[in-house]
Design a protein around this motif. Structure first.
Motif, short mmCIF file in Angstrom:
data_model
loop_
_atom_site.label_atom_id
_atom_site.label_comp_id
_atom_site.label_asym_id
_atom_site.label_seq_id
_atom_site.Cartn_x
_atom_site.Cartn_y
_atom_site.Cartn_z
N LEU A 110 1.04 -1.08 0.15
CA LEU A 110 0.05 -0.12 -0.14
C LEU A 110 0.71 1.10 -0.06
CD1 LEU A 110 -2.30 -1.05 3.07
CD2 LEU A 110 -3.21 -0.49 0.43
N SER A 111 -0.07 2.28 -0.59
CA SER A 111 0.77 3.55 -0.28
C SER A 111 0.58 4.04 0.98
CB SER A 111 0.64 4.50 -1.59
OG SER A 111 -0.79 5.00 -1.70
N SER A 112 1.29 5.25 1.37
CA SER A 112 0.78 5.96 2.51
C SER A 112 -0.11 6.55 2.22
CB SER A 112 2.21 6.79 2.82
OG SER A 112 1.65 7.77 3.86
N PRO B 122 10.96 10.92 -3.13
CA PRO B 122 9.96 10.00 -2.47
C PRO B 122 9.34 10.58 -1.69
CG PRO B 122 12.72 9.53 -2.64
CD PRO B 122 12.04 11.44 -2.85
N MET B 123 8.00 9.95 -1.33
CA MET B 123 7.08 10.20 0.12
C MET B 123 7.97 9.99 1.95
SD MET B 123 4.13 10.38 0.69
CE MET B 123 3.23 10.50 2.13
N VAL C 189 3.75 -1.13 3.81
CA VAL C 189 3.20 0.46 3.43
C VAL C 189 4.95 1.10 2.46
CG1 VAL C 189 2.78 2.51 3.88
CG2 VAL C 189 1.75 1.25 5.86
N GLU C 190 4.14 1.54 1.57
CA GLU C 190 5.50 2.16 0.84
C GLU C 190 6.31 3.28 1.47
OE1 GLU C 190 8.45 2.51 -1.51
OE2 GLU C 190 7.18 0.46 -2.13
N ALA C 191 7.03 3.14 1.58
CA ALA C 191 7.44 4.00 1.55
C ALA C 191 8.84 5.13 0.87
CB ALA C 191 8.63 4.14 3.10
N HIS C 192 9.30 4.43 -0.66
CA HIS C 192 10.28 4.92 -1.72
C HIS C 192 9.42 5.31 -2.28
CE1 HIS C 192 13.02 4.75 1.76
NE2 HIS C 192 12.72 3.63 2.10
N ASP C 193 8.02 5.35 -2.63
CA ASP C 193 7.21 5.76 -3.53
C ASP C 193 7.52 6.93 -3.72
OD1 ASP C 193 5.73 5.96 -2.01
OD2 ASP C 193 4.07 5.42 -3.78
N ASN C 194 7.59 7.78 -5.16
CA ASN C 194 6.95 8.89 -5.52
C ASN C 194 6.04 9.82 -4.78
OD1 ASN C 194 10.08 9.68 -6.45
ND2 ASN C 194 9.19 8.83 -8.57
N PHE C 195 5.82 11.26 -4.06
CA PHE C 195 4.65 11.89 -3.59
C PHE C 195 4.38 12.18 -5.02
CE2 PHE C 195 2.57 15.68 -3.36
CZ PHE C 195 1.77 14.92 -2.24
N THR C 196 3.29 11.59 -5.01
CA THR C 196 1.71 11.75 -5.97
C THR C 196 0.85 12.69 -5.38
OG1 THR C 196 1.89 9.71 -7.16
CG2 THR C 196 0.58 11.31 -7.95
N LYS C 197 0.16 14.26 -6.83
CA LYS C 197 -0.68 15.49 -5.66
C LYS C 197 -1.91 14.85 -6.34
CE LYS C 197 2.22 19.48 -6.80
NZ LYS C 197 2.43 20.35 -7.83
N GLN C 198 -2.60 14.79 -5.61
CA GLN C 198 -4.11 14.46 -5.80
C GLN C 198 -4.43 13.01 -5.56
OE1 GLN C 198 -5.54 16.24 -9.10
NE2 GLN C 198 -5.63 18.03 -8.86
N THR C 199 -3.92 12.00 -4.05
CA THR C 199 -4.07 10.99 -3.71
C THR C 199 -4.27 11.34 -2.23
OG1 THR C 199 -1.67 10.26 -3.92
CG2 THR C 199 -2.34 10.35 -5.67
N TYR C 200 -4.68 9.62 -1.65
CA TYR C 200 -4.37 9.68 0.05
C TYR C 200 -3.45 9.58 0.53
CZ TYR C 200 -9.51 7.77 -2.01
OH TYR C 200 -10.50 7.25 -2.08
N ARG C 201 -1.84 10.19 -0.48
CA ARG C 201 -1.23 9.92 0.55
C ARG C 201 -1.10 11.31 1.27
NH1 ARG C 201 0.52 7.98 -4.28
NH2 ARG C 201 1.55 6.86 -4.13
#
Length: 209
Positions: A11-13, A72-73, A33-45
């Motif tokens: 899962l993403s954060s 990175p997130m 929980v993935e900590a090293h994916d790139n932050f993406t706007k307009q998501t549940y992150r």
């Protein structure tokens, strides 16, 4: 067919994650929980959705600017811009102040809007653990120490599947209608933040995951 309990959900954060996200924590044997994916706007992150008297409202945590086009997130910092904590808490009080269980849980949730966290990922993990505690969900959670390649047979990758806009198909998730304080005016709003489930259903919320 391998049951979810024998597999890992990746899962993403997420900020006060949606019901679908929490369902994975409840049903899968392992959660990463993935900590090293790139932050993406307009998501549940950095966004959660709540059901209000006027329909669905998005609450977005502002972040500090970062250099380049990707970050990175794990390195995303929370911004103090715009008194967002005060605004988010007031929105929750307005939306759920009359819900059956708000009075029982407000003291557990309010501190998230009174204290400062530096990093979004850390803040999200704390909101997740609190929801697990209050909803009586006991997941086996780990956090990645590198970006995970999800090709392994025992991993179900939901990092980009669970999102507010254009979610990918998830045959294992069908929203179960439950009481919402604004049902009569707005009808049932599916897959809101798990806060919606908590404030409206209380201890029974886990039965809807």
């Amino acid at each position: 067919m391998t049951s979810p309990y024998e597999k890992t959900a990746l899962l993403s954060s997420a900020y006060f994650p949606p019901v679908q996200w929490m369902q994975k924590l409840h049903r899968y044997g392992k959660i990463t929980v993935e900590a090293h994916d790139n932050f993406t706007k307009q998501t549940y992150r950095n966004r959660c959705l709540i059901a209000t008297a006027n329909g669905v409202q998005a609450l977005t945590v502002p972040i500090e600017r970062y250099e380049g086009t990707k970050c990175p997130m794990r390195d995303i910092r929370i911004s103090d811009h715009g008194s967002w904590r005060h605004l988010h808490w007031n929105a929750l009080v307005s939306a759920y102040g009359e819900s059956p269980f708000f009075i029982y849980y407000e003291d557990d949730i309010r501190p998230f809007f009174e204290r400062r966290w530096d990093y979004l990922f850390d803040f999200n993990m704390e909101t997740t653990l609190k929801l697990c505690e209050l909803l009586d969900v006991e997941p086996n959670i780990t956090v990645t120490d590198h970006y995970v390649d999800a090709d392994a047979a025992d991993i179900d990758d939901f990092r980009d599947a669970i999102r507010p806009k254009h979610p990918l198909p998830d045959p294992d998730f069908t929203p179960k209608p439950y009481y919402q304080v604004h049902n009569l005016r707005q009808g049932f709003q599916p897959n809101m933040s798990a806060l919606d489930l908590l404030f409206n259903e209380g201890p029974e919320g886990v039965l809807h995951l």
